[in-house]
Design a protein around this motif. Sequence first.
Motif, PDB file in Angstrom:
ATOM      1  N   UNK A  55      59.959  25.802  81.596  1.00  0.00           N
ATOM      2  CA  UNK A  55      58.713  26.650  80.545  1.00  0.00           C
ATOM      3  C   UNK A  55      58.409  27.847  81.493  1.00  0.00           C
ATOM      4  N   UNK A  56      59.612  29.185  81.613  1.00  0.00           N
ATOM      5  CA  UNK A  56      59.303  30.397  82.017  1.00  0.00           C
ATOM      6  C   UNK A  56      60.230  30.888  81.061  1.00  0.00           C
ATOM      7  N   UNK A  62      65.309  40.590  86.793  1.00  0.00           N
ATOM      8  CA  UNK A  62      66.423  39.288  87.175  1.00  0.00           C
ATOM      9  C   UNK A  62      67.717  39.310  86.649  1.00  0.00           C
ATOM     10  N   UNK A  63      68.451  39.774  85.313  1.00  0.00           N
ATOM     11  CA  UNK A  63      69.277  39.351  84.926  1.00  0.00           C
ATOM     12  C   UNK A  63      70.951  40.205  85.540  1.00  0.00           C
ATOM     13  N   UNK A  64      70.560  39.902  86.330  1.00  0.00           N
ATOM     14  CA  UNK A  64      71.558  40.791  87.285  1.00  0.00           C
ATOM     15  C   UNK A  64      72.894  40.126  88.318  1.00  0.00           C
ATOM     16  N   UNK A  65      73.838  40.735  88.663  1.00  0.00           N
ATOM     17  CA  UNK A  65      75.097  40.026  88.927  1.00  0.00           C
ATOM     18  C   UNK A  65      74.968  39.383  90.276  1.00  0.00           C
ATOM     19  N   UNK A  66      73.680  39.771  91.297  1.00  0.00           N
ATOM     20  CA  UNK A  66      73.128  39.224  92.219  1.00  0.00           C
ATOM     21  C   UNK A  66      72.590  38.271  91.719  1.00  0.00           C
ATOM     22  N   UNK A  67      71.332  38.230  90.820  1.00  0.00           N
ATOM     23  CA  UNK A  67      70.749  36.672  90.666  1.00  0.00           C
ATOM     24  C   UNK A  67      71.532  35.752  90.714  1.00  0.00           C
ATOM     25  N   UNK A  68      72.577  35.731  89.720  1.00  0.00           N
ATOM     26  CA  UNK A  68      73.417  34.713  89.685  1.00  0.00           C
ATOM     27  C   UNK A  68      75.161  34.889  90.608  1.00  0.00           C
ATOM     28  N   UNK A  69      74.615  35.424  91.624  1.00  0.00           N
ATOM     29  CA  UNK A  69      75.894  35.532  92.003  1.00  0.00           C
ATOM     30  C   UNK A  69      76.186  33.642  92.909  1.00  0.00           C
ATOM     31  N   UNK A  74      69.636  32.317  92.835  1.00  0.00           N
ATOM     32  CA  UNK A  74      69.959  32.226  91.812  1.00  0.00           C
ATOM     33  C   UNK A  74      68.318  31.411  91.635  1.00  0.00           C
ATOM     34  N   UNK A  75      68.306  30.836  92.748  1.00  0.00           N
ATOM     35  CA  UNK A  75      67.095  29.651  92.116  1.00  0.00           C
ATOM     36  C   UNK A  75      66.392  30.401  93.303  1.00  0.00           C
ATOM     37  N   UNK A  80      59.908  31.030  92.593  1.00  0.00           N
ATOM     38  CA  UNK A  80      58.794  32.115  91.475  1.00  0.00           C
ATOM     39  C   UNK A  80      58.298  32.112  90.338  1.00  0.00           C
ATOM     40  N   UNK A  81      58.819  31.572  89.604  1.00  0.00           N
ATOM     41  CA  UNK A  81      58.249  30.880  88.245  1.00  0.00           C
ATOM     42  C   UNK A  81      58.397  29.357  87.991  1.00  0.00           C
TER      43      UNK A  81
END
Length: 89
Positions: A55-56, A62-69, A74-75, A80-81
């Motif tokens: 529900x966020x 935040x849709x970056x390679x670093x976020x999904x590395x 990713x967590x 934070x949401x």
Amino acid sequence: MPDTLPIPPGFLEILIAHLPYALGDRIAEDDDLAALGLDSMGVVQLVTDLEETFGFELPDELLTEDTFATAGSLWAAVAEFVVPEPADV
């Protein structure tokens, strides 16, 4: 090694469903998600599932390679949401 937030099982369950090369139902925080089969189409589907389940809305920045590395990165972005359910995480 920096302190990290514990990754809840519900998040891992959703993540693993989008990782075609993950073996079993466990992955480590530092496992490379691309090496486990997460591609750009998988990212779109994963984000949709996470947003609907928790529900966020994940901000575009935040849709970056670093976020999904990795599962941990990713967590860290998603945590934070997400308000954890007491005793369910």
